[in-house]
Design an enzyme around this catalytic site. Structure first.
Site, mmCIF file in Angstrom:
data_model
loop_
_atom_site.group_PDB
_atom_site.id
_atom_site.type_symbol
_atom_site.label_atom_id
_atom_site.label_comp_id
_atom_site.label_asym_id
_atom_site.label_seq_id
_atom_site.Cartn_x
_atom_site.Cartn_y
_atom_site.Cartn_z
ATOM 1 C CE1 TYR A 144 -3.613 2.538 0.296
ATOM 2 C CE2 TYR A 144 -2.661 3.180 2.412
ATOM 3 C CZ TYR A 144 -3.558 3.404 1.382
ATOM 4 O OH TYR A 144 -4.390 4.497 1.414
ATOM 5 C CE LYS A 148 -3.565 5.256 -2.011
ATOM 6 N NZ LYS A 148 -4.547 5.811 -2.943
HETATM 7 P P1 NAP Z 1 -13.077 2.645 1.088
HETATM 8 O O1 NAP Z 1 -14.223 3.036 1.937
HETATM 9 O O2 NAP Z 1 -12.621 1.218 1.112
HETATM 10 O O3 NAP Z 1 -13.368 3.088 -0.416
HETATM 11 C C1 NAP Z 1 -12.588 2.659 -1.482
HETATM 12 C C2 NAP Z 1 -13.386 2.873 -2.733
HETATM 13 O O4 NAP Z 1 -12.580 2.455 -3.865
HETATM 14 C C3 NAP Z 1 -14.651 2.023 -2.764
HETATM 15 O O5 NAP Z 1 -15.663 2.742 -3.401
HETATM 16 C C4 NAP Z 1 -14.236 0.839 -3.618
HETATM 17 O O6 NAP Z 1 -15.307 0.226 -4.305
HETATM 18 C C5 NAP Z 1 -13.371 1.579 -4.622
HETATM 19 N N1 NAP Z 1 -12.615 0.669 -5.467
HETATM 20 C C6 NAP Z 1 -11.685 -0.245 -5.132
HETATM 21 N N2 NAP Z 1 -11.277 -0.908 -6.233
HETATM 22 C C7 NAP Z 1 -11.965 -0.379 -7.286
HETATM 23 C C8 NAP Z 1 -12.001 -0.636 -8.672
HETATM 24 N N3 NAP Z 1 -11.227 -1.585 -9.245
HETATM 25 N N4 NAP Z 1 -12.842 0.102 -9.458
HETATM 26 C C9 NAP Z 1 -13.626 1.060 -8.912
HETATM 27 N N5 NAP Z 1 -13.664 1.320 -7.598
HETATM 28 C C10 NAP Z 1 -12.830 0.610 -6.793
HETATM 29 O O7 NAP Z 1 -11.784 3.499 1.459
HETATM 30 P P2 NAP Z 1 -11.487 5.081 1.416
HETATM 31 O O8 NAP Z 1 -10.664 5.345 2.598
HETATM 32 O O9 NAP Z 1 -12.702 5.848 1.200
HETATM 33 O O10 NAP Z 1 -10.510 5.137 0.152
HETATM 34 C C11 NAP Z 1 -10.614 6.130 -0.861
HETATM 35 C C12 NAP Z 1 -9.213 6.563 -1.255
HETATM 36 O O11 NAP Z 1 -8.612 7.274 -0.188
HETATM 37 C C13 NAP Z 1 -8.267 5.391 -1.554
HETATM 38 O O12 NAP Z 1 -7.469 5.708 -2.682
HETATM 39 C C14 NAP Z 1 -7.427 5.312 -0.309
HETATM 40 O O13 NAP Z 1 -6.166 4.725 -0.543
HETATM 41 C C15 NAP Z 1 -7.327 6.783 0.057
HETATM 42 N N6 NAP Z 1 -6.934 7.040 1.437
HETATM 43 C C16 NAP Z 1 -7.759 6.737 2.465
HETATM 44 C C17 NAP Z 1 -7.371 7.014 3.770
HETATM 45 C C18 NAP Z 1 -8.256 6.742 4.945
HETATM 46 O O14 NAP Z 1 -7.824 6.898 6.095
HETATM 47 N N7 NAP Z 1 -9.489 6.345 4.753
HETATM 48 C C19 NAP Z 1 -6.121 7.596 4.017
HETATM 49 C C20 NAP Z 1 -5.286 7.880 2.946
HETATM 50 C C21 NAP Z 1 -5.716 7.614 1.660
HETATM 51 P P3 NAP Z 1 -15.966 -1.195 -3.852
HETATM 52 O O15 NAP Z 1 -17.012 -0.848 -2.831
HETATM 53 O O16 NAP Z 1 -16.535 -1.725 -5.121
HETATM 54 O O17 NAP Z 1 -14.858 -2.042 -3.301
#
Ligand code: NAP
Length: 277
Positions: A144, A148
């Site tokens: 991961y 990133k």
């Molecule tokens: P999340 O709730 O798990 O959401 C991830 C989203 O990405 C979901 O809608 C998931 O869809 C989608 N996804 C995964 N694979 C995909 C694909 N092949 N095609 C289309 N959609 C796909 O997590 P989140 O935290 O909101 O993550 C959003 C972004 O923020 C990510 O890039 C993550 O790395 C980044 N981020 C998050 C945090 C944090 O603390 N939450 C911190 C730093 C960065 P499905 O429902 O279909 O799986």
């Protein structure tokens, strides 16, 4: 009013961002692998489309539909992502490939294919969702963190290369934000970490890392509201850090000497005094 296209809107940050852009008065195209997850966003006035970002044909089809309906894209948010966690020495290569396909190759593919629509906008912007994990590497999160870090570098290159075309590129580096990222990461580990693993005694720490960003996380709605405001400023920052720990972790990376930082991280994740069999 901007035309905003967001990937990965089923849950978490993407879902909250779609709602926040819509509340701001923008026209939002919210996409997700399963469009049933977007019903409430549709009710809030968003257009919704099915999109798996790793499927190039689906990306082209989705952008064709957006072009036909809206004619341009002002803001593209490459948000979709997943977190592949666990000890690097044992993570199946297939999971690592999936990590890089989703977090690195897909945002580039979507950006490349969206460029003609972006170039039709007055002040187009690409927003890539990086992470503080791309700055500070922690144990049991190697793929991961690497994905990133790679996205940050590619985003830097895009920022330089797309400037002559008038396309601004912003890298967002969130800290902890409430979402399903941690639970999904833990569920992925369930699929391959067995009792035979050399790291089996550290299971608790491994799963703890998978869910670490959810401890004291900033609510996704607050994060989204602040990010939408930051992106709508006349001159948005090139790198935006928001969310729990989004300042502290880069500080540790920059200022704490490696031996001291390693000790802190090893202690935090059970590696300091652990002696494998
Ligand atoms: P999340 O709730 O798990 O959401 C991830 C989203 O990405 C979901 O809608 C998931 O869809 C989608 N996804 C995964 N694979 C995909 C694909 N092949 N095609 C289309 N959609 C796909 O997590 P989140 O935290 O909101 O993550 C959003 C972004 O923020 C990510 O890039 C993550 O790395 C980044 N981020 C998050 C945090 C944090 O603390 N939450 C911190 C730093 C960065 P499905 O429902 O279909 O799986």
């Amino acid at each position: 009013m901007s035309i905003v296209v967001i990937t990965g809107c089923s849950t978490g940050i993407g879902h909250a961002l779609a709602a926040a852009f819509a509340a701001h008065g923008d026209t939002v195209v919210a996409t997700a692998r399963n469009p049933d997850t977007l019903a409430d966003l549709a009710e809030a006035g968003c257009d919704t489309l099915a999109l798996d970002v790793t499927d190039e044909v689906a990306v082209e089809q989705c952008l064709r539909e957006i072009g036909a309906h809206h004619g341009r894209i002002d803001i593209l948010v490459n948000n979709a992502g997943l977190a592949t966690m666990g000890p690097v020495a044992e993570i199946p290569a297939e999971q690592v490939r999936r990590q890089f396909e989703t977090n690195v190759v897909a945002p580039l593919t979507v950006t490349q294919k969206a460029l003609p629509l972006l170039r039709r906008a007055g002040h187009p912007m690409v927003v890539n969702m990086g992470s503080v994990s791309g700055i500070l590497t922690t144990p049991f999160a190697g793929p991961y963190c690497a994905s990133k870090a790679a996205l940050h570098k590619l985003s830097d290159a895009l920022r330089l290369e797309l400037a002559p075309f008038g396309v601004r590129v912003v890298t967002v580096q969130p800290g902890g934000v409430s979402s399903k990222l941690g639970d999904n990461a833990a569920a992925q580990i369930d699929g391959w970490l067995t009792e035979d693993s050399a790291y089996a005694p550290l299971r608790k720490a491994i799963y703890g890392r998978a869910r670490a960003q959810q401890k004291g996380a900033m609510p996704a709605a607050d994060f989204a509201r602040e990010l939408v405001a930051a992106l709508h400023r006349p001159r948005p920052r090139n790198v935006i850090r928001l969310g729990t720990g989004s300042r502290l972790l880069p500080f540790l990376q920059r200022w704490v000497p490696i031996p001291r930082r390693d000790r802190m991280l090893k202690r935090r994740f059970g590696l300091l005094d652990w002696k494998p069999d």
